[in-house]
Design a protein around this motif. Structure first.
Motif, PDB file in Angstrom:
ATOM      1  N   TYR A  38      28.430 -22.705  14.724  1.00  0.00           N
ATOM      2  CA  TYR A  38      28.628 -21.291  15.040  1.00  0.00           C
ATOM      3  C   TYR A  38      27.668 -20.852  16.141  1.00  0.00           C
ATOM      4  O   TYR A  38      28.035 -20.080  17.026  1.00  0.00           O
ATOM      5  CB  TYR A  38      28.384 -20.456  13.773  1.00  0.00           C
ATOM      6  N   SER A  39      26.462 -21.379  16.076  1.00  0.00           N
ATOM      7  CA  SER A  39      25.473 -21.036  17.092  1.00  0.00           C
ATOM      8  C   SER A  39      25.898 -21.558  18.458  1.00  0.00           C
ATOM      9  O   SER A  39      25.751 -20.877  19.475  1.00  0.00           O
ATOM     10  CB  SER A  39      24.112 -21.599  16.678  1.00  0.00           C
ATOM     11  N   MET A  42      28.627 -19.274  19.658  1.00  0.00           N
ATOM     12  CA  MET A  42      28.126 -17.979  20.120  1.00  0.00           C
ATOM     13  C   MET A  42      27.498 -18.063  21.502  1.00  0.00           C
ATOM     14  O   MET A  42      27.567 -17.124  22.285  1.00  0.00           O
ATOM     15  CB  MET A  42      27.095 -17.423  19.127  1.00  0.00           C
ATOM     16  N   THR A 245      13.463 -14.368  19.898  1.00  0.00           N
ATOM     17  CA  THR A 245      13.562 -13.402  18.810  1.00  0.00           C
ATOM     18  C   THR A 245      13.790 -11.984  19.339  1.00  0.00           C
ATOM     19  O   THR A 245      14.586 -11.229  18.794  1.00  0.00           O
ATOM     20  CB  THR A 245      12.295 -13.439  17.943  1.00  0.00           C
ATOM     21  N   ILE A 248      17.497 -11.375  20.324  1.00  0.00           N
ATOM     22  CA  ILE A 248      18.595 -11.470  19.351  1.00  0.00           C
ATOM     23  C   ILE A 248      19.477 -10.227  19.412  1.00  0.00           C
ATOM     24  O   ILE A 248      20.685 -10.299  19.538  1.00  0.00           O
ATOM     25  CB  ILE A 248      18.041 -11.655  17.912  1.00  0.00           C
ATOM     26  N   TYR A 256      23.253 -11.606  20.229  1.00  0.00           N
ATOM     27  CA  TYR A 256      23.373 -12.967  19.680  1.00  0.00           C
ATOM     28  C   TYR A 256      23.590 -14.051  20.743  1.00  0.00           C
ATOM     29  O   TYR A 256      22.958 -15.095  20.709  1.00  0.00           O
ATOM     30  CB  TYR A 256      24.495 -13.091  18.650  1.00  0.00           C
ATOM     31  N   SER A 259      20.518 -15.079  23.027  1.00  0.00           N
ATOM     32  CA  SER A 259      19.457 -15.784  22.297  1.00  0.00           C
ATOM     33  C   SER A 259      19.933 -17.167  21.840  1.00  0.00           C
ATOM     34  O   SER A 259      19.150 -18.121  21.835  1.00  0.00           O
ATOM     35  CB  SER A 259      18.980 -14.960  21.108  1.00  0.00           C
ATOM     36  N   SER A 260      21.220 -17.294  21.499  1.00  0.00           N
ATOM     37  CA  SER A 260      21.731 -18.615  21.119  1.00  0.00           C
ATOM     38  C   SER A 260      21.671 -19.572  22.295  1.00  0.00           C
ATOM     39  O   SER A 260      21.231 -20.714  22.163  1.00  0.00           O
ATOM     40  CB  SER A 260      23.180 -18.523  20.649  1.00  0.00           C
ATOM     41  N   SER A 263      18.147 -20.641  22.780  1.00  0.00           N
ATOM     42  CA  SER A 263      17.705 -21.613  21.780  1.00  0.00           C
ATOM     43  C   SER A 263      18.207 -23.001  22.111  1.00  0.00           C
ATOM     44  O   SER A 263      17.486 -23.985  21.962  1.00  0.00           O
ATOM     45  CB  SER A 263      18.210 -21.257  20.388  1.00  0.00           C
ATOM     46  N   TRP A 264      19.464 -23.077  22.564  1.00  0.00           N
ATOM     47  CA  TRP A 264      20.020 -24.401  22.850  1.00  0.00           C
ATOM     48  C   TRP A 264      19.407 -25.014  24.095  1.00  0.00           C
ATOM     49  O   TRP A 264      19.221 -26.218  24.157  1.00  0.00           O
ATOM     50  CB  TRP A 264      21.546 -24.354  22.935  1.00  0.00           C
TER      51      TRP A 264
ATOM     52  N   GLN B 136      15.214 -21.209  14.631  1.00  0.00           N
ATOM     53  CA  GLN B 136      15.742 -20.039  15.343  1.00  0.00           C
ATOM     54  C   GLN B 136      17.139 -20.284  15.901  1.00  0.00           C
ATOM     55  O   GLN B 136      17.852 -19.344  16.202  1.00  0.00           O
ATOM     56  CB  GLN B 136      14.773 -19.530  16.416  1.00  0.00           C
ATOM     57  N   VAL B 137      17.535 -21.559  16.013  1.00  0.00           N
ATOM     58  CA  VAL B 137      18.899 -21.841  16.452  1.00  0.00           C
ATOM     59  C   VAL B 137      19.910 -21.374  15.399  1.00  0.00           C
ATOM     60  O   VAL B 137      20.927 -20.778  15.704  1.00  0.00           O
ATOM     61  CB  VAL B 137      19.086 -23.351  16.725  1.00  0.00           C
ATOM     62  N   LYS B 139      19.277 -19.369  12.739  1.00  0.00           N
ATOM     63  CA  LYS B 139      18.897 -18.174  11.984  1.00  0.00           C
ATOM     64  C   LYS B 139      20.015 -17.126  11.943  1.00  0.00           C
ATOM     65  O   LYS B 139      20.406 -16.670  10.871  1.00  0.00           O
ATOM     66  CB  LYS B 139      17.623 -17.578  12.585  1.00  0.00           C
ATOM     67  N   ILE B 140      20.539 -16.801  13.110  1.00  0.00           N
ATOM     68  CA  ILE B 140      21.548 -15.743  13.163  1.00  0.00           C
ATOM     69  C   ILE B 140      22.851 -16.165  12.490  1.00  0.00           C
ATOM     70  O   ILE B 140      23.388 -15.419  11.668  1.00  0.00           O
ATOM     71  CB  ILE B 140      21.799 -15.293  14.614  1.00  0.00           C
ATOM     72  N   PRO B 141      23.381 -17.366  12.820  1.00  0.00           N
ATOM     73  CA  PRO B 141      24.598 -17.785  12.117  1.00  0.00           C
ATOM     74  C   PRO B 141      24.414 -17.847  10.604  1.00  0.00           C
ATOM     75  O   PRO B 141      25.325 -17.511   9.850  1.00  0.00           O
ATOM     76  CB  PRO B 141      24.874 -19.180  12.674  1.00  0.00           C
TER      77      PRO B 141
END
Lengths: 290, 310
Positions: A38-39, A42, A245, A248, A256, A259-260, A263-264, B136-137, B139-141
């Motif tokens: 899902y991340s 997104m 953070t 987000i 979302y 920030s995703s 992160s990746w 943190q990758v 966290k939201i999902p």
């Protein structure tokens, strides 16, 4: 019941093994894999929250572009974090090796020292660290100004990492608890006969360290290095994670997704570093065994 | 001085193969004390400064030894942290997941170590990869997922992953158990199996009791990590269940709400360094006590388990 009896030994072994593994597989599918996928989704799509449902619409690499080229601070913070990892990791690994070799000696009261050196792991947490380290601890620059005078006279490429390390020496030490344990546990496993044999052949403490202890800690050092890199990269107070953070609930309609994507990007960079470390170790040990 | 006395003196100072001499011991102790001091300096600083009264805090001449112990900071900190409720919450959110996580990871580790299952390498790689992916990758999902399960702000966001082997750093514990079970003699299992013991009974009656070191190590580490985790838990259940470290994270705001804004107050009631440090100390005090009680056992476990694979 009857069916089961017909199963071969190997098949029953499989079944039993998977029965033990089942909780993990179920957990992996339900609470780990889905969030990861899902991340990823997104980071490639715009997220729209309507009521209680979330809609994703495909945007391709838009958010990666935003993160790398548009967001003003992201690449800077990523650089800061990499600098943090590059400076901290070698110091942590060497320091924890030294401490564990010292602690591995047999003397009275070493239990107390071991307890002290594992302290940081117990109290390591975001809020505690930020309270203790941000405001209230004295930096060593006040205590020994001469060191700084010396460091300031160095060329820039040497100066900035060493000043940085010195400024953060307590934080560095506080990240070494687990690594000390890894080394200590490994050192215990070295066969004492080796040391005895070496001593009979006339080896001193110094030689024993270089010829026996150090070669035995090679694998441990790699594990420690990898652990340290991951630990530092996942540390929630490092620059890039703090930025992620704050992004987000980004207000510019990139909620979302941005920030995703960030992160990746960080994840890929860290994986590349880990891969490089592993490759270096692999090549190095192959060279040795030839 | 005769020669044998000289040799004896030399032995005592430099040491022999069996016994360490005074000189190496002194060097080691000096190094350990020196590095150790830097290690615990912040903690000492915190303990001393948390008992300073507002007057002494302002007094530059008081540095390390306070003239009197001033408990007022702790009184305020206890109130600001809502200590007793938060403490119970912390225990609830650490002990429960720890028990579940340790039980389940030992189970999984046993399965991986004792059975020749197909695709074992694949599972191992997947398990390690769950450790590599940063929180943190996901966290939201996860937040979205738990929201759709309807379990936000309950204990489940912590308990559910733990019971499925996906808790905080579960991969490490699986590997610890895997390594432990892979290295102890299989003959015990086989004997039990011949006697008609089921695999599950072999696990909990034979294998698990031998794994005490691995269990102590995992339980302590797991408890500490759960206790200190704030970034995910604030999101998943922080509205309803506030743990001590969470309260510490919002200490300043809480203090202001209780005692008024910082600059509007007189010297005594103002939020100062000492109160914050008292709060910090209180939030880790339970862990310190736990560690002091268990540290001997813990260290023995480390020696017997070996956390890293050889």
């Amino acid at each position: 019941m009857k069916n089961k009896r017909h199963l071969s030994f190997a098949a029953r072994e499989q079944l039993a093994g998977y029965a033990f593994l089942a909780p993990w597989i179920i957990g992996f599918l339900t609470v780990t894999l889905y969030p990861v996928l899902y991340s990823v989704a997104m980071s490639f799509s715009a997220v729209k929250i309507t009521g209680s449902s979330i809609k994703l619409s495909w945007r391709g690499l838009y958010y990666y572009d935003q993160a790398l080229n548009v967001d003003p601070g992201f690449t800077i913070d990523l650089g800061k974090t990499l600098f943090f990892i590059f400076c901290f990791t070698p110091v942590i690994v060497v320091l924890s090796l030294i401490v564990s070799v010292l602690l591995n000696n047999k003397f009275r009261g070493r239990g107390i020292f071991r307890a002290i050196y594992f302290f940081p792991v117990i109290i390591m947490s975001g809020p505690v660290i930020s309270t203790l380290l941000s405001k209230y601890t004295v930096s060593f620059s006040d205590a020994i100004p001469q060191i700084y005078e010396f460091l300031n006279s160095l060329p820039d490429t040497l100066k900035s990492p060493s000043v940085y390390i010195l400024d953060n020496i307590i934080l560095i030490m506080w990240f070494s608890g687990v690594q000390i344990l890894i080394f200590l546990a490994g050192l215990q496993k070295i066969n004492p006969n080796l040391y005895e044999a070496a001593a009979i052949d006339g080896a001193g403490t110094w030689e024993k360290f270089w010829k026996i202890t150090l070669p035995h800690t090679k694998t441990l050092a790699v594990i420690c290095t990898l652990y340290t890199i991951i630990d530092l990269a996942n540390y929630s107070n490092n620059a890039v994670n703090q930025r992620i953070t704050t992004r987000i609930f980004d207000d510019a309609g990139r909620i979302y997704s941005l920030s995703s994507a960030m992160s990746w990007i960080v994840f890929i960079v860290i994986m590349l570093i880990i891969g490089a470390v592993w490759l270096l170790f692999y090549l190095f040990s192959r060279e040795k065994s030839k | 001085m005769n020669k044998s006395a000289f040799i004896r003196a030399r032995k005592r100072i430099l040491g022999t193969n069996e016994k360490m001499g005074i000189l190496p011991l002194a060097v080691i102790l000096m190094l350990l004390i020196g590095i150790g001091f830097v290690f615990i300096y912040p903690i000492l600083y915190m303990m001393v400064n948390s008992i300073l009264s507002p007057d002494e805090l302002a007094d530059v001449s008081v540095n390390w030894v306070p003239r009197e112990i001033y408990w007022g900071n702790y009184r305020k900190a206890i109130e600001t942290l809502d200590f007793f409720t938060s403490f119970l919450n912390s225990v609830l959110m650490s002990a429960g997941p720890t028990v579940l996580q340790v039980t389940v990871t030992s189970f999984i580790g046993f399965g991986l170590a004792r059975f020749r299952i197909k695709g074992k390498t694949l599972w191992m790689v997947l398990i390690i990869s769950t450790f590599l992916i940063p929180d943190q990758v996901t966290k939201i999902p996860r937040y979205v997922l738990y929201h759709s399960y309807g379990i936000l702000n309950t204990i489940l966001p912590s308990y559910l992953p733990a019971v499925l082997g996906q808790g905080l750093k579960s991969a490490i514990f699986i590997l610890i158990y895997y390594q432990f079970f892979a290295s102890y003699p299989k003959a015990l299992d086989e004997a039990a199996e011949i006697d008609g013991c089921s695999r599950f009974r072999i696990f909990y009656q034979i294998a698990l009791p031998t794994a005490v070191p691995a269990t102590v190590l995992s339980a302590v580490a797991s408890f500490v990590w759960y206790w200190n985790e704030t970034s995910q838990s604030t999101m998943f259940f922080g509205e309803k269940i506030k743990t001590l470290p969470m309260q510490l994270g919002i200490f300043t705001d809480r203090y202001t709400a209780l005692y008024g804004a910082a600059d509007a107050l007189n010297e005594v009631d103002r939020l100062n360094e000492a109160v914050t440090l008292a709060g910090t100390f209180l939030s880790i005090l339970p862990l310190l006590l736990l560690y002091l009680i268990l540290q001997r056992k813990f260290m023995q476990s480390v020696e017997m388990t070996g956390i890293a694979g050889e």
